[in-house]
Design a protein around this motif. Structure first.
Motif, PDB file in Angstrom:
ATOM      1  N   TYR A 149       1.494   4.099   1.713  1.00 23.25           N
ATOM      2  CA  TYR A 149       1.362   4.911   2.917  1.00 23.25           C
ATOM      3  C   TYR A 149       2.258   6.148   2.874  1.00 23.25           C
ATOM      4  O   TYR A 149       2.100   7.056   3.671  1.00 23.25           O
ATOM      5  CB  TYR A 149       1.709   4.085   4.157  1.00 23.25           C
TER       6      TYR A 149
ATOM      7  N   ALA B 251      -9.995   1.035  -2.558  1.00 26.01           N
ATOM      8  CA  ALA B 251      -9.605   0.167  -1.444  1.00 26.01           C
ATOM      9  C   ALA B 251      -9.927  -1.283  -1.751  1.00 26.01           C
ATOM     10  O   ALA B 251     -10.978  -1.594  -2.300  1.00 26.01           O
ATOM     11  CB  ALA B 251     -10.321   0.597  -0.164  1.00 26.01           C
TER      12      ALA B 251
ATOM     13  N   ASP C 142      -4.332   5.863   0.851  1.00 25.52           N
ATOM     14  CA  ASP C 142      -4.131   4.679   1.686  1.00 25.52           C
ATOM     15  C   ASP C 142      -3.843   5.049   3.132  1.00 25.52           C
ATOM     16  O   ASP C 142      -4.216   4.319   4.054  1.00 25.52           O
ATOM     17  CB  ASP C 142      -2.981   3.836   1.128  1.00 25.52           C
TER      18      ASP C 142
ATOM     19  N   LEU D  14       0.834  -1.192   0.000  1.00 23.83           N
ATOM     20  CA  LEU D  14       0.000   0.000   0.000  1.00 23.83           C
ATOM     21  C   LEU D  14       0.873   1.246   0.000  1.00 23.83           C
ATOM     22  O   LEU D  14       2.023   1.221   0.465  1.00 23.83           O
ATOM     23  CB  LEU D  14      -0.913   0.002   1.227  1.00 23.83           C
TER      24      LEU D  14
ATOM     25  N   ASP E  42      -1.511  -5.047   0.612  1.00 27.24           N
ATOM     26  CA  ASP E  42      -2.813  -4.937  -0.050  1.00 27.24           C
ATOM     27  C   ASP E  42      -3.318  -6.339  -0.375  1.00 27.24           C
ATOM     28  O   ASP E  42      -2.757  -7.041  -1.209  1.00 27.24           O
ATOM     29  CB  ASP E  42      -2.684  -4.107  -1.327  1.00 27.24           C
TER      30      ASP E  42
END
Length: 772
Positions: free
Chosen positions: A48, A678, A226, A46, A161
């Motif tokens: 971040y 998502a 995210d 992901l 993910d």
């Protein structure tokens, strides 16, 4: 007439059975498990990290202090919605489970007054229908809803993910599947699924709803990065624990200790607020149900085992048997983890590969076995005479037919007798635990009954773990631990001959020890146990058995969630690097891998070719200075390249860079367009269709790359790289040779910006939709 109804019923069952796919095709559509043999290609991280490209900076420049205040208000509003939604979901699940269990036991008790065999058949049939409904929902509709969901959510918050775990259908499957599996009497609980349910609710709110089912609202689509979703999902996890145990503080600590990898004070306040809202919603629902509007739902609907009227104090001599409980919990917990790991691995590698029909058959067979054991074993147990009634205790012996609680009259020839094995076996799990924790019920259970229940339920919990239904391990763990804890308590009562010792106290310590030995939680579990028992006196004792059980369990294996995450192929980064990383460098970790880099001005055909021949999710971007020196100017993500290829608006005929800062060509994308939905696979190169003319055009990657990726020297120890990667939540780190010169040093004082200075940029970066 009856034969027609039976024939129609059989035809309906055949039709339903024929619609179940006998392959893995349906499972792969949305399943949240990763392939352990697929290598790194099946795992995607992901984002971040803040991608500070030109689109991000332009978006930040357009936002003022008013937007900062608005974003803060919306964050708290979302925390409120998550708390309300998770609380209502928990209320619905608990009311449904309690009513199904109440109807089941009331009907069975009424039938066994005439015929135990008829009651036995009805009991098996009701459990089988409930379990079949659960496993059918999972295999047909929501494969990612199977299991507790905590290992997958832990992986998501760790930066992995996993497709399908936060979808709307996963939420629906988790709710209704939990009702069927728990109401069907299987050796599992609803607490882990409630954590997953809260995470799903939080994620769906964060992305504005579900696109597939046309439940999408634009006014909710505020936080789409995210990082924002990570914070919301953390709130959802805490809300799930708070709803399951009515333990708001325990929910906050569970999110901090067990599932999250990044934490900060601003997030803690929102998590605490969410848990408090859940507690209010649950309390309000229970107050409303006290008037009898919720059917069989009563005080036992939500887990809370009040033992405040139990043992007043404890002596120094009792510390030794309490320490023994901690050792037993560590050993049995570690054994449980290992056995469930073997069972889950065998199921995944052999049994479940045969298709969804095998999964359904397996769950139904386990349901029948569980029903036969819980109904049949008490029939073999001789009833015991009721003890002398104590008016102050409020406990009636035996319970009237159709009621379940302490002193259940089951297959007893006399009126003033009860079946101690039926009191814990032929009961809901919540009420069975309440019976084991109960005070002033010394000698209610025989050692033979407790030992029989311990062996059988432990075996059922191991076998049931891993079937295709939503399943939590908190309540089964409490059941197992409280059983051997009560056994130790019986020994202590007989050995010390003291009147103030309660067997229920040792049952509580046994429950804490098994959960500590299996799940390896300490602080959060300690607070949860105190909150659900409403007794602060035993806090030091709970701390003692938790520390001992965790230390014993750690000597044999990892925690339950860590082992299950590894089995599912979720690459968790633990809090500490491995010891051997201290002797390794960043260059050694890179190995002989070939770095695929892109020039700043690149032909569309070259982009397509690179994306088709490589599975990398990030590419260094190279440019040349005026003296011809090659420079690394940033990092561009695969997902961003796919967005550019699909939109086509940034294609250009000239192989020259565009000057976006000069205003000659304004950027045509907002930052939110680069955000992947998502728990979705996102765009694929196969989804993009380009003409031959498009393939001959160029793209300037300058405005869309991240110009400030994190960089480490090639000889930095891998342990330092590990800490940097995990603590900052990174996806990529550049490994470069030693720098030739230093242009400055930043110290603490350089980071302390005074109020009089222009700090708007810093505020916006820390509270924006990308750095929430």
């Amino acid at each position: 007439m009856l034969s027609n109804h039976l024939q129609n019923g059989f035809e309906t069952a055949k039709l339903v059975w024929s619609q179940i796919p006998n392959s893995e095709e349906a499972e792969h559509e949305g399943v949240g498990l990763l392939s352990t043999s697929g290598g790194s290609s099946s795992v995607e991280s992901l984002d971040y990290e803040v991608i500070e490209n030109y689109a991000y900076r332009e978006e930040q420049a357009q936002r003022g202090k008013l937007y900062v205040g608005y974003s803060v208000v919306v964050k708290w509003f979302f925390a409120l919605l998550i708390g309300i939604g998770t609380g209502l979901a928990a209320v619905f699940i608990n009311i449904s489970v309690e009513n199904f269990a109440g109807w089941k036991f009331s009907l069975t008790f009424s039938i066994i007054q005439k015929s135990y065999f008829a009651g036995f058949l009805v009991y098996i049939l009701i459990n089988l229908i409930l379990v079949f409904s659960s496993v059918y929902i999972i295999t047909k509709f929501a494969p990612a809803a199977a299991g507790s969901g905590i290992p997958e959510i832990k992986g998501y918050l760790n930066g992995v993910d996993i497709h399908g775990i936060l979808l709307f259908r996963t939420l629906i499957g988790k709710i209704f599947g939990s009702i069927g599996s728990v109401g069907g009497g299987l050796a599992l609980g609803k607490e882990g699924p409630l954590v997953h349910t809260g995470a799903c609710i939080a994620s769906l709110l964060g992305q504005g709803g579900s696109t597939k089912y046309h439940l999408r609202y634009r006014w909710l689509q505020v936080f789409r990065s995210d990082r924002d979703r990570r914070d919301l999902v953390t709130c959802g996890c805490a809300a799930g624990v708070a709803a399951a145990f009515r333990a708001p503080v325990g929910g906050v600590l569970f999110a901090l200790e067990e599932v999250t990898s990044w934490w900060r004070s601003q997030l803690m306040w929102r998590v605490f607020f969410t848990s408090a809202i859940v507690a209010v919603v649950v309390r309000s629902a229970m107050g409303w149900c006290k008037s009898g509007k919720c059917g069989h739902f009563g005080s036992g609907g939500f887990i809370i085992w009040d033992i405040s009227d139990g043992q007043e104090d404890y002596s120094f001599e009792e510390l030794l048997p309490m320490a023994v409980i901690g050792v037993i919990g560590g050993l049995l917990g570690a054994l449980f983890n290992q056995l469930t790991l073997y069972m889950t691995s065998w199921r995944r590698n052999y049994l479940h590969k045969k298709g969804n029909r095998v999964k359904i058959i397996e769950a139904c067979v386990i349901s029948v076995i569980t029903s036969v054991i819980s109904f049949g074993l008490p029939l073999l147990r001789k009833c015991s005479p009721c003890p002398e009634s104590d008016i102050d205790s409020g406990i009636e012996c035996p319970r009237p037919p159709g009621m379940y609680g302490n002193y259940v009259n089951f297959y007893c020839s006399k009126d003033k007798e009860y079946n101690d094995l039926a009191t814990i076996f032929f009961n809901t799990q919540d009420d069975a635990i309440r019976n084991l924790f109960s005070a002033k019920t010394i000698h209610e259970y025989s050692a033979q009954s407790l030992l029989t229940f311990l062996v059988m339920f432990y075996t059922l919990a191991v076998v049931t773990f891993g079937i295709a239904v939503p399943a939590g391990q908190f309540v089964p763990g409490i059941m197992i631990g409280s059983t051997y804890g009560r056994l130790v308590g019986m020994f202590v009562v007989n050995f010390y001959k003291k009147l103030n010792i309660e067997e229920g106290t040792y049952a509580l310590l046994g429950a804490a020890s098994f959960l500590g030995g299996s799940m390896r939680m300490t602080v959060s579990l300690c607070v949860i146990m105190v909150e659900i028992t409403n007794n602060l006196k035993f806090l030091p004792l709970i701390m003692l058995v938790l520390l001992i059980s965790k230390a014993v369990g750690d000597a044999f294996s990892e925690g339950l969630y860590e082992e299950q995450a590894r089995l599912r192929g979720v690459p968790l980064l633990e809090s500490r690097p491995k010891y051997k990383m201290r002797q390794m460098t960043a260059k050694e970790a890179c190995g002989a891998q070939k770095v695929v880099s892109l020039p700043r001005i690149i032909k569309v055909a070259d982009v397509v070719s690179i994306l088709r021949t490589n599975k990398h999710n990030g590419f260094p971007v190279i440019d040349h200075s005026r003296n011809g020196e090659r420079l690394v100017i940033g990092l561009v993500l695969r997902s961003h390249l796919l967005v550019l290829l699909q939109s086509k608006v940034d294609f250009q005929h000239s192989p020259l860079p565009c000057d976006t800062r000069g205003g000659s060509k304004p950027i045509s994308h907002s930052f939110s367009e680069f955000v992947k939905p998502a728990s979705s696979k996102g765009l694929s190169i196969d989804d993009i269709h380009l003409s031959s003319d498009d393939m001959e055009m160029y793209i300037d990657l300058g405005p869309f790359l991240n110009p400030s990726p994190y960089v480490v020297p090639e000889d930095m120890s891998l342990s330092k790289v590990y800490n940097l990667f995990r603590q900052l939540g990174l996806r990529h780190i550049f490994v470069v040779p030693r720098a030739s010169r230093v242009i400055g040093l930043i110290t603490r004082k350089d980071l302390l910006i005074e109020d009089g200075e222009d700090s708007t940029t810093v505020e916006l970066q820390s509270t924006s939709s990308s750095a929430s």
